[in-house]
Write a protein that holds these residues in place. Structure first.
Motif, mmCIF file in Angstrom:
data_model
loop_
_atom_site.group_PDB
_atom_site.id
_atom_site.type_symbol
_atom_site.label_atom_id
_atom_site.label_comp_id
_atom_site.label_asym_id
_atom_site.label_seq_id
_atom_site.Cartn_x
_atom_site.Cartn_y
_atom_site.Cartn_z
ATOM 1 N N LEU A 86 -7.419 -6.861 7.557
ATOM 2 C CA LEU A 86 -8.665 -6.090 7.434
ATOM 3 C C LEU A 86 -8.643 -4.847 8.310
ATOM 4 C CD1 LEU A 86 -11.689 -8.544 7.272
ATOM 5 C CD2 LEU A 86 -10.780 -7.061 5.504
ATOM 6 N N LEU A 87 -8.040 -4.971 9.480
ATOM 7 C CA LEU A 87 -7.932 -3.830 10.381
ATOM 8 C C LEU A 87 -7.192 -2.692 9.695
ATOM 9 C CD1 LEU A 87 -7.053 -5.498 13.785
ATOM 10 C CD2 LEU A 87 -9.065 -4.134 13.258
ATOM 11 N N PHE A 88 -6.137 -3.070 8.988
ATOM 12 C CA PHE A 88 -5.358 -2.051 8.288
ATOM 13 C C PHE A 88 -6.200 -1.429 7.175
ATOM 14 C CE2 PHE A 88 -2.259 -0.724 5.047
ATOM 15 C CZ PHE A 88 -1.548 0.184 5.816
ATOM 16 N N ILE A 89 -6.909 -2.282 6.451
ATOM 17 C CA ILE A 89 -7.742 -1.799 5.353
ATOM 18 C C ILE A 89 -8.846 -0.882 5.886
ATOM 19 C CG2 ILE A 89 -9.432 -2.565 3.617
ATOM 20 C CD1 ILE A 89 -7.618 -5.072 3.251
ATOM 21 N N GLN A 90 -9.376 -1.271 7.029
ATOM 22 C CA GLN A 90 -10.442 -0.471 7.623
ATOM 23 C C GLN A 90 -9.925 0.902 8.028
ATOM 24 O OE1 GLN A 90 -10.913 0.307 11.138
ATOM 25 N NE2 GLN A 90 -13.105 0.759 11.165
ATOM 26 N N MET A 91 -8.693 0.925 8.522
ATOM 27 C CA MET A 91 -8.134 2.185 8.991
ATOM 28 C C MET A 91 -7.956 3.169 7.836
ATOM 29 S SD MET A 91 -5.098 2.581 11.713
ATOM 30 C CE MET A 91 -3.810 2.065 10.607
ATOM 31 N N MET A 92 -7.784 2.617 6.627
ATOM 32 C CA MET A 92 -7.643 3.504 5.474
ATOM 33 C C MET A 92 -9.011 3.983 4.984
ATOM 34 S SD MET A 92 -4.519 1.979 3.260
ATOM 35 C CE MET A 92 -5.207 0.370 2.994
ATOM 36 N N VAL A 124 0.844 -1.198 0.000
ATOM 37 C CA VAL A 124 0.000 0.000 0.000
ATOM 38 C C VAL A 124 0.875 1.242 0.000
ATOM 39 C CG1 VAL A 124 -1.602 1.344 1.412
ATOM 40 C CG2 VAL A 124 -2.006 -1.082 1.063
ATOM 41 N N ARG A 125 1.951 1.201 0.786
ATOM 42 C CA ARG A 125 2.831 2.369 0.846
ATOM 43 C C ARG A 125 3.521 2.641 -0.475
ATOM 44 N NH1 ARG A 125 4.624 4.753 5.164
ATOM 45 N NH2 ARG A 125 6.780 4.767 4.461
ATOM 46 N N ALA A 126 3.713 1.578 -1.262
ATOM 47 C CA ALA A 126 4.408 1.743 -2.532
ATOM 48 C C ALA A 126 3.499 2.363 -3.600
ATOM 49 C CB ALA A 126 4.921 0.384 -3.013
ATOM 50 N N CYS A 127 2.210 2.393 -3.325
ATOM 51 C CA CYS A 127 1.278 2.939 -4.314
ATOM 52 C C CYS A 127 1.538 4.425 -4.522
ATOM 53 C CB CYS A 127 -0.164 2.740 -3.858
ATOM 54 S SG CYS A 127 -0.638 1.040 -3.797
ATOM 55 N N LYS A 128 1.554 4.817 -5.785
ATOM 56 C CA LYS A 128 1.837 6.222 -6.056
ATOM 57 C C LYS A 128 0.558 7.035 -6.209
ATOM 58 C CE LYS A 128 6.477 5.886 -7.641
ATOM 59 N NZ LYS A 128 6.556 4.398 -7.572
ATOM 60 N N THR A 129 -0.516 6.386 -6.633
ATOM 61 C CA THR A 129 -1.762 7.135 -6.812
ATOM 62 C C THR A 129 -2.853 6.473 -5.983
ATOM 63 O OG1 THR A 129 -2.475 5.762 -8.648
ATOM 64 C CG2 THR A 129 -1.173 7.706 -9.195
ATOM 65 N N ALA A 130 -3.919 7.235 -5.790
ATOM 66 C CA ALA A 130 -5.054 6.708 -5.028
ATOM 67 C C ALA A 130 -5.684 5.528 -5.769
ATOM 68 C CB ALA A 130 -6.093 7.802 -4.813
ATOM 69 N N ALA A 131 -5.678 5.600 -7.095
ATOM 70 C CA ALA A 131 -6.273 4.515 -7.883
ATOM 71 C C ALA A 131 -5.497 3.219 -7.672
ATOM 72 C CB ALA A 131 -6.282 4.897 -9.352
ATOM 73 N N GLU A 132 -4.176 3.351 -7.648
ATOM 74 C CA GLU A 132 -3.332 2.182 -7.421
ATOM 75 C C GLU A 132 -3.646 1.563 -6.059
ATOM 76 O OE1 GLU A 132 1.204 2.051 -7.755
ATOM 77 O OE2 GLU A 132 0.619 3.652 -9.136
ATOM 78 N N GLU A 133 -3.765 2.446 -5.068
ATOM 79 C CA GLU A 133 -4.053 1.978 -3.712
ATOM 80 C C GLU A 133 -5.372 1.232 -3.681
ATOM 81 O OE1 GLU A 133 -3.517 4.720 -0.169
ATOM 82 O OE2 GLU A 133 -5.639 4.234 0.067
ATOM 83 N N ARG A 134 -6.383 1.808 -4.346
ATOM 84 C CA ARG A 134 -7.690 1.153 -4.380
ATOM 85 C C ARG A 134 -7.572 -0.233 -4.998
ATOM 86 N NH1 ARG A 134 -9.828 6.259 -5.315
ATOM 87 N NH2 ARG A 134 -9.675 6.070 -7.568
ATOM 88 N N ALA A 135 -6.766 -0.342 -6.052
ATOM 89 C CA ALA A 135 -6.629 -1.631 -6.727
ATOM 90 C C ALA A 135 -5.999 -2.663 -5.792
ATOM 91 C CB ALA A 135 -5.781 -1.458 -7.985
#
Lengths: 143, 814
Positions: free
Chosen positions: B58-64, B19-30
């Motif tokens: 899931l906890l991490f995903i929820q936090m985002m 997730v940290r390596a994602c450069k754009t929000a779209a990438e993160e969503r993917a």
């Protein structure tokens, strides 16, 4: 109940920890988190650490690039909340040894565990750093 | 790219990295979507070994901020597991992924009960923590007995958690308070002072829920004071000492509790104890100040001795002088409390408080403003208002509004002289006229009109201010009103004042001044005022009639219907056939009784001040509508009914303006609300009793369907003439299309007389509304009710609609 919620956000507004002790729907939580970030980020260092926000008050403290924000009732003792935040930060610091944001990112689940040793149900439960750190050690040993 | 099926699921660490390596929000969503899908898939396998890892992810995903509801049941499974790690993750997931409104939550009650009876303190602790954080009322009720029992557990690790869980239980189920009340003395005397602190907090919670139970706890006041003494005197384990203060959190809680259980008269030992805390607490660090602050708050809450109160005020005085803004904020906050009991004590800090008005932090300024306002009295009003006005110059818009409101209130309440009152309001108007509430403009107008010796001075001052500054609406309105009323002083008198001479003006200068407010970009309301000022000036300064006519004529083509209508009428009024009546018609407004704007039965809140005193125009019977019988029984089309949209100008062939309202061939006439002219001529004597009356109100929906809504807001404007009813008709467009050509016609029974005013517009956008005024006279008031037959016509998408309705929801004796 003293603490309604506790937020940990970085300068960019990424939430590193968010703990709510009252029921708030998911969307409203996210919205409030965004609003609070916008408020705290723009405040001068000389300003008070208190923001009256909607029907409650946000007490925040900034450590390096991290904002710790606590939502409390309007008539809560603000100075005492400042002290609670500081206690939490000191415990984090000792637990991770010179804590930095990355520690909190990769060990976010531990951070929740640490918080649960200090505040539960919105009340401060333990104020002694030693006791908190000991309990954490015992809890981890079984892991 | 990751392989679709893997033996080993992604580790939490790797997910965070990805997730940290994602450069754009779209990438993160993917990334999150892919991971969520895998986790969801993995949950299908009942024997899955990495369930706890999935929940942690899931906890991490929820936090985002992503949805994670599908993981809720998995948390319950983990909690029921006998594996310690799984249980731990399960409980963490429970408090983060679920909330108390989720139905699945109650399924965990059983597991929690088992865990509370475990032999492992850690596991009991987890269950108690979960209960304290998230339990529903139902769960609280089911587990209350177990929690109560655990409050006496031999391990403080359990006791402190159980006490806080108890606080949640009483909050959710107040009827269970009794069960916990009994435990209170035990926890207050607990050997672990963390448990004492939690016990005190439990007690505070109980008192908060049931304040009347307070009395029962007064008996513990000795216990509380002793606990506090122990804290101050005995040297405690340094582990609880923060900033040189022994367990400040416990101290704060104890002091807070004292304020609740002090009773009518606090005991001597409590007073002594508070005095000791107030004098001996180390103020160098925040922890000490937190205790001091709590101490001050308690002293102010209980009926303290004056000595104690002086001590508290002094501490706040010290805070107020501190450079730390936090301390100044709490000081202002507690002085705000004190000011209600002891004004004099706070007055001593006046200078410091006023200084806070210029602080950079708005939180401080707001508190300081509130406090400053409380401090104003007749003797210091001049000084404080002057300083407040100085701060107004630098204040940002956000703060200006609050400041202006308080400032105007202070001026109004405490002004020593009318001249000073006027001067101060003028300054405020000049600096922040757009923020000044309409009521202030109105009440200042009242002062000018009721003080003849002030009129000449005021109109000169206002005119000069207007020439300098046409930006501030409040100023413009007041100035225009005064120029209209007292413009004659401007040409005739030169005034000497303390700060120089106010020269007489030439007619030309005056007209130019008014013209400045009529630029195309000026607000319509300013132009309305300007028009009325001009027509009034036509009799005050007859030399300027030509320029006046020119300016009014410009508005004949105004887009705003109101302006257009007004301009047309005034141009007619300037015609030579009105010469004889113009003078008396445009007389000064009579002094009207002062009443807050809200009490005047005004339906249009934006109507200008000078037009507020409305004249009850008695409708002539000739204006009567068609009988309701004819309408209903003969079912003839409504022919004589009034059509309300006319903006036609009354023809000048009428003998007098009064006729305009009695025997006009078109029964419609402009709303009296917006016509100051009528206010002057018809019944000026009525003004006083007219505005002072509190109308008897009755509001209801007269007609409603899926497209429109017609509201009737009725008032009885004259208590000695209860047969008259003023009805404000509000028509709103409920559908999503434009309504055009709106027409409301009405018919009434013989015992009723009524007249109708025009609406400003005949079309409504979706969600828009129009307003009309109706005056009703019930000649059989008390015997026969009011009933109106309404016909509503309008067009949507060029399809005409016509609706009939009988309105009979008026109160029987209306």
């Amino acid at each position: 109940m003293v603490v309604r919620f506790l937020l940990l956000q970085n300068r960019q507004g990424k939430t590193r920890l968010s703990k709510w002790y009252t029921y708030v729907p998911h969307d409203e939580k996210c919205q409030t988190e965004n609003e609070i970030h916008r408020l705290v980020i723009n405040r001068d260092q000389k300003f008070t650490n208190f923001i009256e926000f909607k029907n409650f008050k946000v007490i925040y403290r900034k450590y390096a690039g991290l904002f710790f924000s606590v939502g409390v009732d309007i008539d809560e003792n603000e100075l005492s909340i400042m002290e609670i935040i500081h206690l939490f930060v000191e415990v984090l610091d000792q637990f991770f040894g010179n804590v930095c944001e990355l520690d909190l990112v990769f060990n976010f689940h531990k951070v929740y565990g640490i918080l649960d040793e200090i505040i539960i149900g919105g009340e401060i439960m333990e104020s002694s750093k030693q006791v908190i750190l000991n309990n954490l050690k015992i809890g981890d040993k079984r892991n | 790219m990751q392989a679709p099926k893997k033996e080993q699921p992604t580790r939490l660490r790797d997910l965070i990295k990805a997730v940290r390596a994602c450069k754009t929000a779209a990438e993160e969503r993917a990334v999150v979507a892919q991971e969520s899908a895998e986790i969801r898939e993995s949950f299908r396998d009942e024997t899955y070994r990495f369930r706890h890892r999935s929940v942690a992810k899931l906890l991490f995903i929820q936090m985002m901020g992503y949805p994670t509801n599908f993981g809720q049941v998995e948390c319950l499974k983990l909690i029921a597991s006998s594996n310690y790690t799984e249980k731990r993750v399960g409980y963490l997931g429970l408090t983060q992924l679920l909330n108390e409104k989720d139905d699945v939550l109650m399924m965990v009650t059983n597991s929690m009960q088992i865990d509370m009876n475990s032999s492992n303190t850690q596991i009991i602790g987890m269950a108690l923590t979960a209960l304290a954080n998230i339990a529903t009322a139902e769960m609280c009720r089911d587990l209350s007995k177990d929690v109560c029992k655990l409050m006496s557990h031999n391990n403080s690790y359990i006791r402190k958690r159980a006490t806080i869980a108890g606080a949640r239980i009483v909050r959710k189920c107040p009827d269970l308070i009794e069960d916990f009340q009994g435990e209170v003395p035990k926890v207050l005397e607990d050997r672990s002072h963390v448990v004492v602190m939690n016990g005190v907090n439990l007690l505070l919670e109980i008192i908060k829920i049931q304040p009347n139970i307070k009395q029962a706890f007064v008996q513990y006041s000795g216990l509380v004071v002793r606990a506090m003494r122990n804290l101050i005197h005995t040297v405690h384990s340094p582990e609880h000492t923060i900033g040189g203060v022994t367990d400040p959190f416990l101290q704060v809680s104890l002091i807070k509790l004292m304020s609740k259980i002090a009773g009518a008269e606090p005991s001597e030992e409590m007073t002594d104890c508070l005095a000791q805390v107030a004098t001996n607490t180390e103020p160098a660090k925040n922890a000490g100040n937190a205790v001091l602050y709590e101490c001050v708050r308690t002293i102010m809450d209980i009926s303290s001795t004056s000595g104690l109160r002086v001590l508290a005020t002094n501490i706040m005085g010290r805070f107020l002088l501190n450079r730390d803004n936090n301390l100044r904020y709490v000081a202002l906050n507690s002085l705000l409390k004190l000011v209600k009991v002891d004004l004099l004590a706070v007055q001593r800090h006046k200078t410091t408080i006023i200084d806070c008005l210029k602080d950079a932090d708005i939180a401080i300024r707001k508190k300081a403003l509130e406090l400053t306002y409380c401090l104003i009295n007749e003797s210091n009003v001049k000084q404080i208002v002057k300083e407040m006005i100085d701060f107004l110059i630098a204040a940002e818009p956000e703060f200006k509004e609050a400041l202006v409101t308080k400032l105007c209130l202070a001026i109004e309440l405490h002004s020593p002289t009318k001249q000073w009152h006027f001067d101060s309001v003028l300054r405020v108007l000049t600096l922040a006229g757009s923020y000044v509430p309409e009521e202030v403009v109105a009440s200042t107008a009242h002062i000018i009109s009721s003080t003849p010796e002030l009129q000449s001075y005021a109109v000169h001052k206002l005119f000069n201010a207007l020439v300098d500054n046409t930006e501030q609406q409040g100023l413009v309105l007041l100035a225009l009103w005064s120029i209209g009323e007292f413009g004659n002083f401007l040409v005739s008198e030169t005034l000497k004042t303390s700060d120089g001479e106010l020269k007489a003006m030439t007619p030309n200068e005056i007209i130019q001044g008014v013209e400045k407010t009529m630029t195309p970009i000026a607000a319509d309301i300013c132009k309305e005022y300007a028009l009325t000022a001009l027509i009034k000036l036509s009799v005050r300064i007859p030399q300027a009639v030509q320029s006046i006519r020119r300016l009014i004529e410009q508005q004949i083509s105004a887009l705003n219907v109101e302006l257009q209508q007004r301009a047309c009428e005034y141009i007619q009024l300037l015609g030579s056939n009105w010469d004889s009546i113009r003078g008396p018609l445009l007389e000064k407004m009579p002094i009207y009784a002062k009443a807050p704007a809200v009490d005047i039965p005004t339906t249009d809140s934006s109507s200008p001040v000078l037009e507020k005193p409305k004249t009850p125009t008695q409708p002539n019977s000739a204006q009567n509508l068609l009988d309701i019988e004819t309408l209903i029984f003969d079912s003839q089309p409504i022919q004589q009914s009034q059509i309300q949209q006319s903006t036609e100008v009354p023809q000048p062939q009428f003998e007098s303006l009064l006729d305009l309202f009695s025997s006009t061939p078109q029964p419609s006439f402009p709303a009296p609300v917006l016509n100051p002219v009528t206010g002057d001529i018809s019944e000026p004597d009525k003004f006083e009793d007219f505005v002072e009356i509190t109308p008897i109100k009755h509001n209801f929906i007269a007609f409603e369907d899926e497209e429109i809504n017609v509201d009737f807001n009725c008032t009885k404007p004259e208590p000695d003439a209860l047969e008259n009813t003023q009805i404000s008709v509000i028509v709103s467009n409920k559908c999503s299309k434009d309504i055009v050509g709106f027409k409301l016609s009405a018919a009434v029974l013989k015992h009723l007389e009524f007249s109708f005013s025009s609406a400003a517009s005949t079309s409504m956008m979706p969600g828009g509304s129009i307003q009309m005024q109706m005056k009703m006279k019930n000649k059989a008031q008390g015997q026969k009710p009011i009933a109106i037959r309404m016909k509503i016509d309008y067009t949507i998408d060029s399809v005409p609609r016509s609706k009939l309705s009988t309105v009979d929801s008026f109160p029987p004796n209306y």
